[in-house]
Structure formats: C-alpha cells, structure tokens
Design an enzyme around this catalytic site. Structure first.
Site, PDB file in Angstrom:
ATOM      1  N   ARG A  49      14.773   5.409   0.670  1.00  0.00           N
ATOM      2  CA  ARG A  49      14.313   4.112   1.141  1.00  0.00           C
ATOM      3  C   ARG A  49      15.460   3.281   1.700  1.00  0.00           C
ATOM      4  NH1 ARG A  49      13.083  -1.504  -1.621  1.00  0.00           N
ATOM      5  NH2 ARG A  49      15.135  -1.004  -2.427  1.00  0.00           N
ATOM      6  N   HIS A  65      11.449   7.556  -0.231  1.00  0.00           N
ATOM      7  CA  HIS A  65      11.566   6.796  -1.479  1.00  0.00           C
ATOM      8  C   HIS A  65      11.900   7.696  -2.661  1.00  0.00           C
ATOM      9  CE1 HIS A  65       9.710   4.105   1.334  1.00  0.00           C
ATOM     10  NE2 HIS A  65       9.792   3.086   0.501  1.00  0.00           N
ATOM     11  N   PHE A  92       4.862  11.054  -5.584  1.00  0.00           N
ATOM     12  CA  PHE A  92       3.460  11.471  -5.456  1.00  0.00           C
ATOM     13  C   PHE A  92       3.321  12.769  -4.651  1.00  0.00           C
ATOM     14  CE2 PHE A  92       3.766   6.729  -5.242  1.00  0.00           C
ATOM     15  CZ  PHE A  92       3.696   6.562  -6.617  1.00  0.00           C
ATOM     16  N   GLU A 138      -3.145  12.296  -2.541  1.00  0.00           N
ATOM     17  CA  GLU A 138      -2.027  13.194  -2.223  1.00  0.00           C
ATOM     18  C   GLU A 138      -2.389  14.672  -2.312  1.00  0.00           C
ATOM     19  OE1 GLU A 138      -1.844  10.664  -4.386  1.00  0.00           O
ATOM     20  OE2 GLU A 138      -0.743   9.225  -3.155  1.00  0.00           O
TER      21      GLU A 138
END
Lengths: 273, 315
Positions: B165, B107, B81, B56
């Site tokens: 999500r 998410h 992340f 990332e």
C-alpha cells in the site's frame, strides 16, 4: 420404436461401465454417478457441440462436473464418445494411470475443468461463459452441480455473478437426488426451497424429472432460447438409479460393489460381466 | 533513493500498458479496485474489467474459468483475502490444473498499517509458496513491480505477485532494469556476510549495508524478488563467499523468504542464518513507520542481525 430408445441405451451402457469400473477400482462413488446418467448422456450425445478427435477445439461447448466425485459417469461418457480407449475405464483410480479419482483437465482428454473440491465448478463455468462473451464466441457452457454441494457459500457467490453478468450462454443442472454423505439433505442441512433460491438470485429455473429424456431435451431447448439470464435445470433424480439395491441408499454414495453385487447390478441393467 | 512510489501504483500502470498490447488480458477485482489500482485499467478498458463484488472465492474461481478459456486474468484484492480467504480455490482450481491466472494482491504485510492485524497479511508468501506450480513474486520497488507484472503476463501459468500500500523508495532505474522470474539480483558485493532481502526490506538492506560499511563491515546485498522458484545458485554462492546470511522480509519468519533460503542452505551449504521478519505474532494498528520499528523491520534491526550472524560464523 420407443421414444429416445437410443439415448436410453447409451445411459444404460454408461451405468454398466460405471459399475464395472468401480468394482475394478474398489474405490469411488456410484450413487451420484448413476443419478446423473441421463443428464450426461443428453449433453454428450445430443446437446453439446464437441469434437472428440479435437478435445481442445476452441469453439467447443464446455462441460464442468462440479460434483467431481461423479467422475465415473463423465469418464464413461467420454470413453463412449471416443475421447480415449474404453480400457482406460478399468484403470480408474490406479497409480500411474490417467483417470484420477476426481476429474483432472491436464491428464484426461475431454475434461474441461479440474474439479473435486465441492463448490468450485460454477465459478469456473462463469469464467468460461464470460470468456465466450468477451471473445464474441457462441459456444455454450454446461455445469452439473450436486444438491449437497450447494451448501457451499461459493456457489451463491457464483450464482449472484452469473445473473449479474447475464450469462445466458450458461446452463446448469442440479442433480437433485436429495442425499449426501451424512444423510438426507433436509436432515444434514436443508437446501429447500431450492428453486425459489435460484429464482431469487435471478436465474431462469426449470424443474424436471432428471431421468426423463423428453423433459431434459425440452429444458435444454428452453435454456438455449432464454436471453439475458442463466438457466438452472433442477433435475429430480434418484441416487443409485438403475440398480435396485443402490437406489436412494446413502450408503452407496462412496461404497463400491463387490463381485457379487456387481454381477447382480449388471444383471439388472441387462448386461454381463 | 529520494523518489518514492507504491508498488500498487506500478501495478495500475502496468495493467494499462498490458491492456493496450494484449487483448486477452482481463482484470478482476473484489470491490477494492480503487485501492488495488485496477480501476486505472477499468477506466481505459471497461469491457475487460470485471467486478465480482465482495466474494474472493468467486474472484479466483471465475479467473480460473477465464484462463481455461484462453484469457489472461489478473485477479486482485488485498493480500489477506486473496490468498487467505481463497486459498483452497487457488490450490485446486488454479494451481492444480496450472491455469494461467495471475493473482496480484495489494496491501500485503504489516505496512498496510492502521487497519490492524485483521488486514495485515504476514503469511501470504508462505501460503502461496507451498502450492505446487505457483510462482511467487515480491517486488522491491515500483520499477521492479511494473516489470514483474509485464513478465508475469508472458509466463504461462499461475503467478502470485505481492504488492504494498505505502510508497517505498525507488531503487531501480526503469531504463536499464530487466526482470527475470527466478533470478536474484546482487545489488552490492561484500565478504563479511550477505543480506538477502525481499520486497520493501530491500531498501532497508541497502541502508543497513551503508551503516555497516561505516563500521568497516562489508556485506553483500541480494534482492530476491522471486520467492519461488528461488535462485539457489545466488544463495549458495553467497554462503560460500561470505559464510553467513541474514534474511529480511516484511512477513512472518515462518514459511517466507527466511525459510526458503534456509531450506536451500541446509541442503547445499549450511552457514549461520539470522532472520529479520515478523516473529510469529499478529500485528496491530499504527502507521507504517511505527510498525516497522515495533516489529523489528528497520535497517538498524538488519545491522544487529548481521553483527550477530558474523559472531556465529565458524572459524
């Protein structure tokens, strides 16, 4: 005439200006700036396709000083190339002035990427090299990494990426002077065998003496001819190079010379205050 | 509100649309392209899709370089992340030089569900909001998400877009919805209190408003899709008109919408505020609906907060 005398002269001028500006600012990093003078000279005064009068020219070659604390060597080179007035050098690290402690691409003409937090320059270089490929442009991207800096995990994420995407328009110099703030690399966190690591990551690796113009130019030629993979030029250098009392001294990483030391340094470099 | 759509699906749609009209748009992902829906872009524009692998920091750093060379990179991963792992790269390589990088993270929040606390990003709005130059957007539904992505591509500078999500109720009508960065939207008017909601909590706020109306309590409902720059005018006016505010967000009550709204109010027009959000705790595994109940993020929780804030209003 001595070979590469012209470039040696420029490197010496950069060194003198580094000493002067650091004396004036009272803050900054001499050691890692002095070790990179030949590399930066080779790039800005021979290798790179640039237009100082047009710093944002789209098709220019890019340079990213990943070891951003060596900003003085970059600033000295940019001023010498005419990107901005040399008087600016003496305002390094002063409030309200252009030359920040670490390179700021928004504030300083000729700076292609803001750096300073170690380990981030290679990824940015990758992005620029990839952008050239995506746009079918032939500019090249150069980056200068410190040897302590490669202890950052992000360097290896980026190293993997550059090889995976076959970024042969990217050439990286590793300024391998062996020292970092807390001591020698090998004592703080050993990075050796550094050439094998880059090789294992899929890079074309060239090892040279980073103060020898002949070797630097030859390595740059080889890098340009290498297809389908990026090149790293591991340049053995001396931290503090050119000023006897600074050479190979950990203490000169981030300490600036006082007036007396400045006079001594400039005398060695063949210049006056 | 019968139709449901995940904001990440809207993101995938928007990317395809952008890819067709803007050749500078490049999409990056860190091995989650099927989940983030960036693979929808990849299918149509494989040459402009870049997978960086599970890395990332490099995701964001590479995006910075692409932007510095004139591209419009959309960098995607899970919110945890993208914002947490890569925080310092976002700050120093993207926001400080104000590079044109869009970070669209899916998410987000506790509704990521079963994966549990390690994957439930309830601090991302807070992290992104403190960085100078960063625009922070948290869409309420699929229509708003798609519009936000298209608008972010037009804006020159770093933008964080928070996506979810799970499928969420569609609130807006695609035909007449207009997205403007930094502009709050009044969805219902009322005089007793104001619910200021963001993201998935907007539909809960509307539901709460209905329940309150049945008891004779009329609330104003405002959707704040842009956490930064926040719409000060709409917030101050709501405080002046209704005298009490409830904020609702699927995020920690520390540093997110509740904090942002409170900052505006104390500096301009202080009124009582109640915050509906995650109360400084980590989450746990479970399905989205169970977690929303357990962590106090339902319409009923908003109703309770409204009643409480009204009781705190000054005569």
């Amino acid at each position: 005439m001595e070979k590469h005398a012209e470039f040696k002269k420029i490197a010496t001028t950069l060194r003198k200006n580094i000493i002067k500006m650091l004396n004036e600012s009272g803050s900054g990093h001499p050691g890692g700036s002095l070790s990179a003078c030949e590399i930066v000279t080779a790039l800005y005064f021979k290798e790179m396709r640039i237009k100082p009068e047009q710093p944002k020219w789209e098709d220019r070659d890019r340079f990213i000083l990943s070891k951003g604390h060596a900003a003085p060597v970059l600033y000295a080179a940019l001023a010498e190339k005419g990107y901005f007035a040399k008087e600016e050098l003496m305002k390094l690290r002063k409030a309200g002035q252009m030359l920040q402690g670490h390179p700021d691409m928004k504030g300083t003409p000729g700076v292609d990427m803001s750096t300073g937090s170690l380990g981030q320059g290679l990824a940015a270089a990758n992005g620029m090299a990839l952008a050239a490929k995506l746009s079918n442009k032939d500019y090249r991207v150069y980056a200068l990494l410190g040897d302590g800096e490669v202890q950052e995990g992000m360097i290896w994420e980026a190293a993997m990426f550059a090889a995976h995407y076959k970024l042969d328009n990217l050439t990286v110099f590793l300024d391998h002077n062996g020292l970092q703030i807390d001591g020698e690399n090998k004592e703080v966190m050993n990075i050796e065998p550094i050439d094998k690591k880059w090789e294992a990551f899929g890079w074309n690796v060239i090892k040279i003496d980073g103060h020898n113009f002949e070797e630097i130019f030859e390595a740059l030629d080889k890098a340009r001819e290498t297809k389908d993979r990026p090149t790293i030029i591991i340049a053995k250098t001396v931290k503090g190079k050119g000023v006897s009392f600074m050479e190979n001294k950990v203490g000169w990483h981030g300490t600036t010379p006082n007036d007396e030391e400045t006079e001594k340094a400039l005398a060695e470099l063949g210049g006056e205050m | 509100m019968s139709k449901k759509m995940a904001t990440r699906d809207a993101y995938g749609e928007a990317l395809k649309e952008l890819g067709r009209v803007n050749k500078d748009v490049v999409v990056l992902d860190a091995d989650l392209s099927k989940s983030t829906r960036t693979n929808w872009f990849k299918e149509e524009f494989p040459e402009r899709f870049i997978n960086v692998g599970i890395a990332e920091q490099n995701l964001i750093g590479t995006a910075a370089g692409l932007a510095a060379a004139g591209k419009i990179p959309f960098a995607s991963s899970f919110a945890m992340f993208a914002t947490g792992r890569a925080y310092e790269i976002i700050r120093n390589s993207v926001a400080y030089p104000k590079l044109n990088v869009k970070i669209a993270a899916t998410h987000a929040g506790i509704t990521v569900g079963e994966d549990g606390a390690s994957h439930q990003s309830v601090e991302d709005l807070s992290l992104m909001r403190t960085i100078p130059n960063m625009v922070v957007i948290n869409p309420a539904d699929g229509v708003e998400a798609k519009a936000a992505v298209l608008e972010a591509a037009k804006y020159n500078g770093p933008v964080y877009i928070r996506l979810g999500r799970s499928k969420v109720p569609v609130i807006f009508n695609e035909d007449d919805y207009k997205f403007e960065i930094g502009k709050g939207i009044m969805l219902e008017d009322g005089t007793d209190a104001t619910i200021i909601a963001t993201g998935v909590m907007v539909s809960a706020a509307l539901e709460a408003s209905k329940k309150l109306a049945e008891e004779g309590i009329r609330v104003r409902v405002i959707n704040i899709h842009t956490i930064k720059p926040i719409d000060k005018d709409i917030i101050v006016k709501a405080a002046q008109d209704t005298g009490a505010i409830v904020t609702a967000e699927e995020h920690s009550i520390i540093g997110g919408l509740g904090s942002a709204v409170s900052e505006v109010l104390v500096e301009n027009y202080p009124v009582p505020v109640e915050k509906v959000g995650i109360k400084d705790t980590f989450g746990e595994s479970g399905n989205s609906d169970e977690l929303l109940v357990k962590y106090g993020l339902t319409a009923e929780d908003i109703v309770e907060a409204v009643k409480k804030v009204i009781s705190r209003k000054r005569g």
